[in-house]
Scaffold this active site. Structure first.
Site, PDB file in Angstrom:
ATOM      1  N   CYS A   2       0.834  -1.203   0.000  1.00  0.00           N
ATOM      2  CA  CYS A   2       0.000   0.000   0.000  1.00  0.00           C
ATOM      3  C   CYS A   2       0.868   1.252   0.000  1.00  0.00           C
ATOM      4  O   CYS A   2       2.009   1.228   0.444  1.00  0.00           O
ATOM      5  CB  CYS A   2      -0.868   0.035   1.250  1.00  0.00           C
ATOM      6  SG  CYS A   2      -1.819  -1.442   1.505  1.00  0.00           S
ATOM      7  N   ARG A  27       4.241   0.699  -7.104  1.00  0.00           N
ATOM      8  CA  ARG A  27       4.236  -0.288  -6.026  1.00  0.00           C
ATOM      9  C   ARG A  27       3.105  -1.298  -6.177  1.00  0.00           C
ATOM     10  O   ARG A  27       3.096  -2.329  -5.523  1.00  0.00           O
ATOM     11  CB  ARG A  27       4.046   0.414  -4.674  1.00  0.00           C
ATOM     12  CG  ARG A  27       5.203   1.289  -4.264  1.00  0.00           C
ATOM     13  CD  ARG A  27       4.792   2.251  -3.182  1.00  0.00           C
ATOM     14  NE  ARG A  27       4.351   1.574  -1.978  1.00  0.00           N
ATOM     15  CZ  ARG A  27       5.085   1.381  -0.904  1.00  0.00           C
ATOM     16  NH1 ARG A  27       6.324   1.817  -0.876  1.00  0.00           N
ATOM     17  NH2 ARG A  27       4.606   0.762   0.149  1.00  0.00           N
ATOM     18  N   TRP A  74      -3.348  -2.138  -1.306  1.00  0.00           N
ATOM     19  CA  TRP A  74      -3.108  -3.458  -1.891  1.00  0.00           C
ATOM     20  C   TRP A  74      -3.733  -4.432  -0.906  1.00  0.00           C
ATOM     21  O   TRP A  74      -3.238  -4.630   0.196  1.00  0.00           O
ATOM     22  CB  TRP A  74      -1.611  -3.692  -2.042  1.00  0.00           C
ATOM     23  CG  TRP A  74      -1.290  -4.714  -3.074  1.00  0.00           C
ATOM     24  CD1 TRP A  74      -1.376  -4.572  -4.425  1.00  0.00           C
ATOM     25  CD2 TRP A  74      -0.812  -6.039  -2.843  1.00  0.00           C
ATOM     26  NE1 TRP A  74      -0.985  -5.728  -5.044  1.00  0.00           N
ATOM     27  CE2 TRP A  74      -0.633  -6.639  -4.105  1.00  0.00           C
ATOM     28  CE3 TRP A  74      -0.516  -6.780  -1.705  1.00  0.00           C
ATOM     29  CZ2 TRP A  74      -0.179  -7.941  -4.253  1.00  0.00           C
ATOM     30  CZ3 TRP A  74      -0.063  -8.071  -1.863  1.00  0.00           C
ATOM     31  CH2 TRP A  74       0.102  -8.639  -3.128  1.00  0.00           C
ATOM     32  N   ASN A 100      -0.771   1.416   6.427  1.00  0.00           N
ATOM     33  CA  ASN A 100      -0.033   0.349   5.735  1.00  0.00           C
ATOM     34  C   ASN A 100       0.341  -0.687   6.760  1.00  0.00           C
ATOM     35  O   ASN A 100       0.713  -0.337   7.884  1.00  0.00           O
ATOM     36  CB  ASN A 100       1.266   0.886   5.124  1.00  0.00           C
ATOM     37  CG  ASN A 100       1.028   1.589   3.823  1.00  0.00           C
ATOM     38  OD1 ASN A 100      -0.107   1.772   3.416  1.00  0.00           O
ATOM     39  ND2 ASN A 100       2.106   2.003   3.182  1.00  0.00           N
ATOM     40  N   GLY A 101       0.319  -1.971   6.377  1.00  0.00           N
ATOM     41  CA  GLY A 101       0.725  -3.028   7.296  1.00  0.00           C
ATOM     42  C   GLY A 101      -0.460  -3.873   7.706  1.00  0.00           C
ATOM     43  O   GLY A 101      -1.507  -3.861   7.051  1.00  0.00           O
ATOM     44  N   GLU A 481      15.518 -23.885  -6.971  1.00  0.00           N
ATOM     45  CA  GLU A 481      15.136 -22.474  -7.046  1.00  0.00           C
ATOM     46  C   GLU A 481      16.378 -21.597  -7.258  1.00  0.00           C
ATOM     47  O   GLU A 481      16.335 -20.638  -8.026  1.00  0.00           O
ATOM     48  CB  GLU A 481      14.369 -22.091  -5.766  1.00  0.00           C
ATOM     49  CG  GLU A 481      13.976 -20.643  -5.644  1.00  0.00           C
ATOM     50  CD  GLU A 481      13.093 -20.119  -6.784  1.00  0.00           C
ATOM     51  OE1 GLU A 481      12.589 -20.904  -7.594  1.00  0.00           O
ATOM     52  OE2 GLU A 481      12.956 -18.880  -6.870  1.00  0.00           O
ATOM     53  N   LYS A 485      16.995 -19.018 -10.517  1.00  0.00           N
ATOM     54  CA  LYS A 485      17.334 -17.585 -10.415  1.00  0.00           C
ATOM     55  C   LYS A 485      18.499 -17.267 -11.324  1.00  0.00           C
ATOM     56  O   LYS A 485      18.481 -16.289 -12.060  1.00  0.00           O
ATOM     57  CB  LYS A 485      17.708 -17.197  -8.969  1.00  0.00           C
ATOM     58  CG  LYS A 485      16.590 -17.190  -7.957  1.00  0.00           C
ATOM     59  CD  LYS A 485      15.490 -16.186  -8.221  1.00  0.00           C
ATOM     60  CE  LYS A 485      14.466 -16.677  -9.157  1.00  0.00           C
ATOM     61  NZ  LYS A 485      13.225 -17.198  -8.803  1.00  0.00           N
ATOM     62  N   GLU A 488      17.579 -17.598 -15.163  1.00  0.00           N
ATOM     63  CA  GLU A 488      16.613 -16.654 -15.743  1.00  0.00           C
ATOM     64  C   GLU A 488      17.131 -15.232 -15.811  1.00  0.00           C
ATOM     65  O   GLU A 488      16.742 -14.487 -16.693  1.00  0.00           O
ATOM     66  CB  GLU A 488      15.256 -16.722 -15.042  1.00  0.00           C
ATOM     67  CG  GLU A 488      15.208 -16.152 -13.652  1.00  0.00           C
ATOM     68  CD  GLU A 488      13.825 -16.286 -13.006  1.00  0.00           C
ATOM     69  OE1 GLU A 488      12.818 -16.074 -13.677  1.00  0.00           O
ATOM     70  OE2 GLU A 488      13.786 -16.584 -11.798  1.00  0.00           O
ATOM     71  N   HIS A 504      24.796 -40.346 -11.538  1.00  0.00           N
ATOM     72  CA  HIS A 504      23.979 -41.113 -12.488  1.00  0.00           C
ATOM     73  C   HIS A 504      23.856 -40.396 -13.835  1.00  0.00           C
ATOM     74  O   HIS A 504      22.970 -40.706 -14.618  1.00  0.00           O
ATOM     75  CB  HIS A 504      22.599 -41.395 -11.883  1.00  0.00           C
ATOM     76  CG  HIS A 504      22.699 -42.194 -10.623  1.00  0.00           C
ATOM     77  ND1 HIS A 504      22.893 -43.546 -10.615  1.00  0.00           N
ATOM     78  CD2 HIS A 504      22.713 -41.799  -9.324  1.00  0.00           C
ATOM     79  CE1 HIS A 504      22.987 -43.969  -9.360  1.00  0.00           C
ATOM     80  NE2 HIS A 504      22.888 -42.919  -8.560  1.00  0.00           N
ATOM     81  N   LYS A 604       6.166 -11.467 -16.064  1.00  0.00           N
ATOM     82  CA  LYS A 604       5.879 -11.635 -14.644  1.00  0.00           C
ATOM     83  C   LYS A 604       4.703 -12.573 -14.432  1.00  0.00           C
ATOM     84  O   LYS A 604       4.703 -13.390 -13.522  1.00  0.00           O
ATOM     85  CB  LYS A 604       5.598 -10.262 -14.010  1.00  0.00           C
ATOM     86  CG  LYS A 604       5.357 -10.310 -12.514  1.00  0.00           C
ATOM     87  CD  LYS A 604       6.621 -10.728 -11.777  1.00  0.00           C
ATOM     88  CE  LYS A 604       6.433 -10.927 -10.304  1.00  0.00           C
ATOM     89  NZ  LYS A 604       7.485 -11.807  -9.727  1.00  0.00           N
TER      90      LYS A 604
HETATM   91  O1  M6R Z   1       2.395 -16.060 -10.516  1.00  0.00           O
HETATM   92  P1  M6R Z   1       2.806 -17.480 -10.333  1.00  0.00           P
HETATM   93  O2  M6R Z   1       3.450 -17.730  -9.003  1.00  0.00           O
HETATM   94  O3  M6R Z   1       1.724 -18.472 -10.613  1.00  0.00           O
HETATM   95  O4  M6R Z   1       3.936 -17.704 -11.429  1.00  0.00           O
HETATM   96  C1  M6R Z   1       4.524 -18.950 -11.641  1.00  0.00           C
HETATM   97  C2  M6R Z   1       5.835 -18.816 -12.378  1.00  0.00           C
HETATM   98  O5  M6R Z   1       5.623 -18.246 -13.630  1.00  0.00           O
HETATM   99  C3  M6R Z   1       6.828 -17.950 -11.590  1.00  0.00           C
HETATM  100  O6  M6R Z   1       7.030 -18.493 -10.319  1.00  0.00           O
HETATM  101  C4  M6R Z   1       8.184 -17.870 -12.308  1.00  0.00           C
HETATM  102  O7  M6R Z   1       8.787 -19.128 -12.383  1.00  0.00           O
HETATM  103  C5  M6R Z   1       9.073 -16.891 -11.553  1.00  0.00           C
HETATM  104  N1  M6R Z   1       8.751 -15.552 -11.900  1.00  0.00           N
HETATM  105  C6  M6R Z   1      10.502 -17.135 -11.791  1.00  0.00           C
HETATM  106  O8  M6R Z   1      11.294 -16.336 -10.966  1.00  0.00           O
END
Ligand code: M6R
Length: 609
Positions: A2, A27, A74, A100-101, A481, A485, A488, A504, A604
């Site tokens: 927010c 934001r 938000w 906010n919060g 994960e 990162k 990507e 393997h 996104k």
């Molecule tokens: O909005 P969502 O969490 O459903 O999105 C899923 C994936 O597209 C998302 O987690 C994507 O892998 C990340 N942006 C990668 O950092």
């Protein structure tokens, strides 16, 4: 998150506040509103949707208004509606408040107030705070005193701004864990949740410290502590440009969001752990019969899928509850066998991912119980699931997900603890784990302080042609994960697998110059991890190990060791180890000149198949 705005001075306050809200749009928000003083009464205009909706009301505003406060919301408590938008009045419409919060104890307070005859228009925690402060104010004290007495009754994280019709020309603001900045001008003063909102008007800024109350008029600013003792006003001159200010002074949203994780960890838990470390999710799940559920299917994509794997690990190891984790795209076309006693959990930051939404609709057709773990309030997945637990991470702007992942894993952990509590499982140390979760935020701060070390490391490894990411147990899931990162945002190829799988096949790819990142927080398998490290080194690879401070095995073998503060639960240590991996990916990408917040080919929110 927010946004807060406020202005007192000779300009048209409504115009200024509207402009400030526009400067906070980056934001993310879903509704907005402004309160102003006109003819001795407080007027409020607010609308769900984009600021342009509020703008239509601002067009018909009264002239000559010299004091206003504004908010872009938000949603957390209650959907994004006109009524839930801020500002909110108290019971007697003497004051208006923006916030906010999260007020953690708002339900208890609301019930007490309702018994005393208070009626509420919205579903928000903010309106409860307005009534608490309003009730103090109705006792005849000053606004400053009312805020001071009122906030003593509030638990949680908040930045609150209050104006009163009895004390025109004054706003009182208070901060506890949610940011608030004050801007000083000549014959005008203002405030906001973020510096960019203030920069067109002033560059003389006061950052409100924790538990501080600000009493502001057009000409004066006083700061006091919670007991009313005067505090010094420290003014800083800000010379950032607006773009840098939007990112809180960080170069990229991704780095800002990585650094927000300690705060996010607190927000996830807000209102969900009681003073005795019991888990408070009963409002969500009162009619959800956990004893009837014999299997869990977690369904998600990308980072959310990786969080789901952490959930699977926990549900199976701690709850002994059979759990599968599916990619949404596979689930929807894979014709999975679904027991009528199963629960399908959908994890999504955006709540709009097309494959996850389609998988959810499939489960609904088959009458399977569904639960969403979602960040964006009111999103499609959140709305369509039978129940939704919000991750409360605030808007995530960078395409590469960081704080949303942490929040998803924390939320799954809370859920697992809640199930253990409901089922009275003596083998699960609910209170001990909940207590440790509450301390995680401080440990995350300590991990973030390792950033200078990570920058040096990034300089050394930025040219590596291939990275391995490995671990065992929960570390193996975090490694997935970490690899995502790096690939990507730095576009470096990665191989990610449980460390025991390496021999393997993937080991064939190791040669001089290859980097291997090992998560080694799981203490019971450290000697196995050490053997895997030696196998990499024997073939010319370099090993970076992320381990805990109490470890004395791994650091004797790894080429480089990053040590994070340990706790009593390896699972939570493993979760913390994602932070150095996020920072490594970020700094390698930055040094290599990559476009970080919007990596090539990615979006996104993936709303198409
Ligand atoms: O909005 P969502 O969490 O459903 O999105 C899923 C994936 O597209 C998302 O987690 C994507 O892998 C990340 N942006 C990668 O950092």
């Amino acid at each position: 998150m927010c946004g807060i705005a406020g202005y007192i001075g000779a300009r048209n306050a409504i115009d200024v506040v509207y402009d400030q809200l526009k400067r906070l749009e980056y934001r993310g928000y879903d509704s907005a509103g402004i309160a102003y003083l006109d003819g001795g009464e407080i007027g409020i205009m607010k609308r769900a949707g984009k600021l342009t909706e509020l703008g239509k009301l601002v067009g018909g505003r009264p002239d000559g208004v010299t004091m206003a406060i504004g908010h872009s919301r938000w949603a957390t408590h209650g959907g994004p509606t006109d009524t839930n938008a801020h500002p909110h009045y108290d019971r007697f419409e003497q004051i208006a408040i923006i916030h906010n919060g999260i007020i953690e104890n708002y339900l208890e307070l609301k019930m007490d107030l309702a018994r005393a005859g208070h009626e509420f228009r919205s579903e928000t925690d903010t309106e409860v705070a307005a009534h608490v402060i309003g009730a103090e104010y109705a006792k005849g004290v000053s606004l400053e005193e009312a805020v001071r007495h009122g906030v003593r009754q509030l638990r949680g994280a908040y930045a609150l701004v209050v104006m009163s019709k009895r004390e025109p020309g004054k706003v009182v603001a208070v901060r506890n864990a949610s940011p608030l900045v004050l801007g000083l001008g000549a014959g005008e003063n203002m405030l906001a949740s973020d510096i960019p909102a203030l920069l067109p008007y002033t560059r003389e800024i006061v950052v409100l410290e924790e538990d501080t109350i600000a009493i502001m008029t057009a000409e004066t600013l006083r700061l006091t502590d919670g007991d009313g003792r005067e505090l010094p006003v420290k003014v800083e001159h800000i010379d950032w440009d607006v773009a840098a200010a939007e990112k809180g002074g960080y170069e990229h949203f991704m780095r800002k969001e990585i650094h927000e994780q300690p705060q996010v960890m607190r927000q996830v838990l807000a209102g969900r752990i009681d003073e005795d470390f019991g888990i408070r999710l009963e409002r969500m799940f009162s009619d959800f019969v956990w004893h009837e559920i014999d299997r869990v299917n977690i369904i998600a994509c990308g980072t959310a899928y990786h969080a789901g794997l952490m959930g699977k690990h926990l549900f199976e190891s701690a709850l002994r509850l059979p759990t599968d984790c599916y990619y949404s795209s596979e689930f929807r076309y894979g014709d999975p066998v679904l027991s009528p006693r199963s629960l399908a959990i959908f994890i999504s930051q955006s709540g709009e991912t097309a494959d996850s939404l389609a998988a959810l609709r499939l489960c609904k057709e088959k009458r399977i119980r569904t639960l969403g773990i979602v960040n964006v309030v009111g999103s499609s997945i959140a709305r369509e699931c039978d129940r939704t637990l919000y991750t409360q991470a605030g808007p995530e702007i960078s395409v590469a997900s960081t704080k949303a992942y942490t929040a998803q894993v924390m939320t799954l952990t809370l859920l697992a603890l809640y199930i253990a509590q409901v089922k009275e499982m003596p083998g699960v140390r609910v209170q001990a784990i909940a207590k440790e979760m509450q301390g995680l935020s401080e440990r995350a701060k300590a991990v973030l302080e390792l950033e200078p070390e990570i920058v040096k490391l990034a300089e050394q490894v930025r040219g590596a042609p291939l990275f391995f990411f490995m671990g065992r147990g929960a570390d193996a899931y975090v490694a997935l994960e970490g690899a995502l990162k790096l690939k990507e945002i730095a576009y470096i190829p990665t191989v990610e697998c449980p460390a025991g799988e390496m021999k393997h096949g993937p080991l064939a790819l190791v040669h001089e110059g290859v980097m291997a990142v090992f998560g080694a927080s799981e203490s019971s398998v450290r000697d196995k991890i050490v053997s895997n490290m030696r196998e990499i080194q024997a073939r010319g690879g370099t090993v970076l190990a992320i381990t805990t401070e109490d470890d004395g095995i791994v650091d004797r073998v790894a080429n480089v060791t990053v040590k994070i503060p340990n706790g009593d639960f390896d699972y939570l240590d493993a979760l913390l180890s994602i932070i150095p991996m996020q920072m490594l990916a970020y700094h390698v990408a930055r040094l290599n000149g990559c476009e970080i917040d919007m990596p090539r080919n990615l979006a996104k929110s993936v709303t198409v198949e």
